[in-house]
Design a protein around this motif. Structure first.
Motif, PDB file in Angstrom:
ATOM      1  N   SER A  71       0.848  -1.184   0.000  1.00 55.81           N
ATOM      2  CA  SER A  71       0.000   0.000   0.000  1.00 55.81           C
ATOM      3  C   SER A  71       0.888   1.240   0.000  1.00 55.81           C
ATOM      4  O   SER A  71       2.067   1.181   0.320  1.00 55.81           O
ATOM      5  CB  SER A  71      -0.928  -0.026   1.219  1.00 55.81           C
ATOM      6  OG  SER A  71      -0.192   0.030   2.414  1.00 55.81           O
ATOM      7  N   LEU A 105      -4.893  -5.518  -4.915  1.00 56.16           N
ATOM      8  CA  LEU A 105      -4.908  -4.072  -5.152  1.00 56.16           C
ATOM      9  C   LEU A 105      -6.333  -3.520  -5.212  1.00 56.16           C
ATOM     10  O   LEU A 105      -6.539  -2.330  -4.965  1.00 56.16           O
ATOM     11  CB  LEU A 105      -4.150  -3.740  -6.443  1.00 56.16           C
ATOM     12  CG  LEU A 105      -2.663  -4.110  -6.448  1.00 56.16           C
ATOM     13  CD1 LEU A 105      -2.050  -3.809  -7.812  1.00 56.16           C
ATOM     14  CD2 LEU A 105      -1.907  -3.402  -5.333  1.00 56.16           C
ATOM     15  N   GLN A 145      -8.753  -4.398  -3.181  1.00 52.76           N
ATOM     16  CA  GLN A 145      -9.402  -4.571  -1.887  1.00 52.76           C
ATOM     17  C   GLN A 145      -9.974  -3.250  -1.371  1.00 52.76           C
ATOM     18  O   GLN A 145      -9.440  -2.177  -1.645  1.00 52.76           O
ATOM     19  CB  GLN A 145      -8.405  -5.116  -0.851  1.00 52.76           C
ATOM     20  CG  GLN A 145      -8.011  -6.554  -1.063  1.00 52.76           C
ATOM     21  CD  GLN A 145      -9.187  -7.477  -0.880  1.00 52.76           C
ATOM     22  OE1 GLN A 145      -9.777  -7.584   0.199  1.00 52.76           O
ATOM     23  NE2 GLN A 145      -9.561  -8.167  -1.944  1.00 52.76           N
ATOM     24  N   THR A 146     -11.042  -3.348  -0.589  1.00 50.46           N
ATOM     25  CA  THR A 146     -11.614  -2.159   0.042  1.00 50.46           C
ATOM     26  C   THR A 146     -10.784  -1.750   1.261  1.00 50.46           C
ATOM     27  O   THR A 146     -10.974  -0.657   1.788  1.00 50.46           O
ATOM     28  CB  THR A 146     -13.073  -2.418   0.476  1.00 50.46           C
ATOM     29  OG1 THR A 146     -13.110  -3.543   1.363  1.00 50.46           O
ATOM     30  CG2 THR A 146     -13.961  -2.683  -0.734  1.00 50.46           C
ATOM     31  N   TYR A 147      -9.885  -2.584   1.706  1.00 49.70           N
ATOM     32  CA  TYR A 147      -8.988  -2.311   2.834  1.00 49.70           C
ATOM     33  C   TYR A 147      -7.592  -2.076   2.268  1.00 49.70           C
ATOM     34  O   TYR A 147      -7.180  -2.755   1.320  1.00 49.70           O
ATOM     35  CB  TYR A 147      -8.992  -3.511   3.795  1.00 49.70           C
ATOM     36  CG  TYR A 147      -8.209  -3.261   5.048  1.00 49.70           C
ATOM     37  CD1 TYR A 147      -8.770  -2.546   6.091  1.00 49.70           C
ATOM     38  CD2 TYR A 147      -6.902  -3.712   5.168  1.00 49.70           C
ATOM     39  CE1 TYR A 147      -8.044  -2.296   7.244  1.00 49.70           C
ATOM     40  CE2 TYR A 147      -6.178  -3.460   6.318  1.00 49.70           C
ATOM     41  CZ  TYR A 147      -6.744  -2.754   7.339  1.00 49.70           C
ATOM     42  OH  TYR A 147      -6.032  -2.494   8.484  1.00 49.70           O
ATOM     43  N   SER A 148      -6.841  -1.143   2.841  1.00 47.97           N
ATOM     44  CA  SER A 148      -5.582  -0.780   2.189  1.00 47.97           C
ATOM     45  C   SER A 148      -4.324  -0.831   3.061  1.00 47.97           C
ATOM     46  O   SER A 148      -3.234  -0.570   2.551  1.00 47.97           O
ATOM     47  CB  SER A 148      -5.702   0.628   1.595  1.00 47.97           C
ATOM     48  OG  SER A 148      -5.930   1.563   2.625  1.00 47.97           O
ATOM     49  N   SER A 149      -4.407  -1.177   4.342  1.00 44.25           N
ATOM     50  CA  SER A 149      -3.193  -1.231   5.158  1.00 44.25           C
ATOM     51  C   SER A 149      -2.588  -2.633   5.085  1.00 44.25           C
ATOM     52  O   SER A 149      -2.736  -3.448   5.993  1.00 44.25           O
ATOM     53  CB  SER A 149      -3.480  -0.843   6.609  1.00 44.25           C
ATOM     54  OG  SER A 149      -2.283  -0.914   7.376  1.00 44.25           O
ATOM     55  N   HIS A 152       4.285  -2.166  -5.858  1.00 37.59           N
ATOM     56  CA  HIS A 152       3.264  -2.604  -4.903  1.00 37.59           C
ATOM     57  C   HIS A 152       3.640  -3.863  -4.132  1.00 37.59           C
ATOM     58  O   HIS A 152       2.933  -4.240  -3.203  1.00 37.59           O
ATOM     59  CB  HIS A 152       1.939  -2.883  -5.633  1.00 37.59           C
ATOM     60  CG  HIS A 152       1.420  -1.706  -6.384  1.00 37.59           C
ATOM     61  ND1 HIS A 152       0.777  -0.660  -5.758  1.00 37.59           N
ATOM     62  CD2 HIS A 152       1.462  -1.400  -7.703  1.00 37.59           C
ATOM     63  CE1 HIS A 152       0.436   0.232  -6.674  1.00 37.59           C
ATOM     64  NE2 HIS A 152       0.840  -0.185  -7.853  1.00 37.59           N
TER      65      HIS A 152
END
Length: 154
Positions: free
Chosen positions: A2, A31, A33-37, A61
């Motif tokens: 991320s 990449l 995903q709704t979550y990014s950490s 990435h």
């Protein structure tokens, strides 16, 4: 990885071996995903095809490492040694995540912090992405104890 330089909450480990034709889809599913950490660690287990080249578009990435072929378990363990996240997620190079996977599973941990593992079902698709079946292991493995884990290997 991320875009954040802070420590990721989730480390996603992908063992890869001769998967040039589909590893891009696996990376794209992360990449998207709704979550990014998260961080993405790809351990190339001695591929002899163009896996490395297929990963070039994702070089900003991912954390890519190459090792001599030693098998998927050694590759996963190598990824674990590199992981910085609080949570570990394994993704095979020929699999994909649905867009809300990380968000949904992390919510389970937040709601029940005593848990040590969250397992999901999975969907089998053909090469065109058409659904063949949905696997719902909770319907036939109601309690995931050590015996059931070894027997069913969800």
């Amino acid at each position: 990885m991320s875009n954040s330089s802070k420590t990721p909450q989730i480390s996603i480990i992908i063992p890869a071996y001769n998967c040039e034709h589909y590893i891009g889809q696996a990376i794209e599913s992360i990449l998207n995903q709704t979550y990014s950490s998260y961080e993405i660690i790809v351990v190339d287990d001695g591929s002899q095809d163009k896996t490395r080249e297929a990963l070039q578009p994702y070089s900003q990435h991912i954390h890519y490492v190459y090792q001599e072929n030693q098998g998927v378990s050694v590759a996963r363990n190598h990824g674990l040694n590199l992981a910085r996240g609080e949570f570990i997620v394994f993704l095979d190079a020929d699999d994909m995540f649905l867009p809300d996977k990380l968000t949904t599973q992390l919510a389970v941990f937040e709601a029940q912090p005593q848990l040590g593992l969250v397992q999901s079902g999975w969907r089998r698709v053909n090469q065109k992405g058409e659904i063949l079946m949905d696997a719902t292991p909770w319907n036939y493995v109601p309690e995931l104890n050590l015996e059931m884990w070894l027997r069913w290997k969800p």
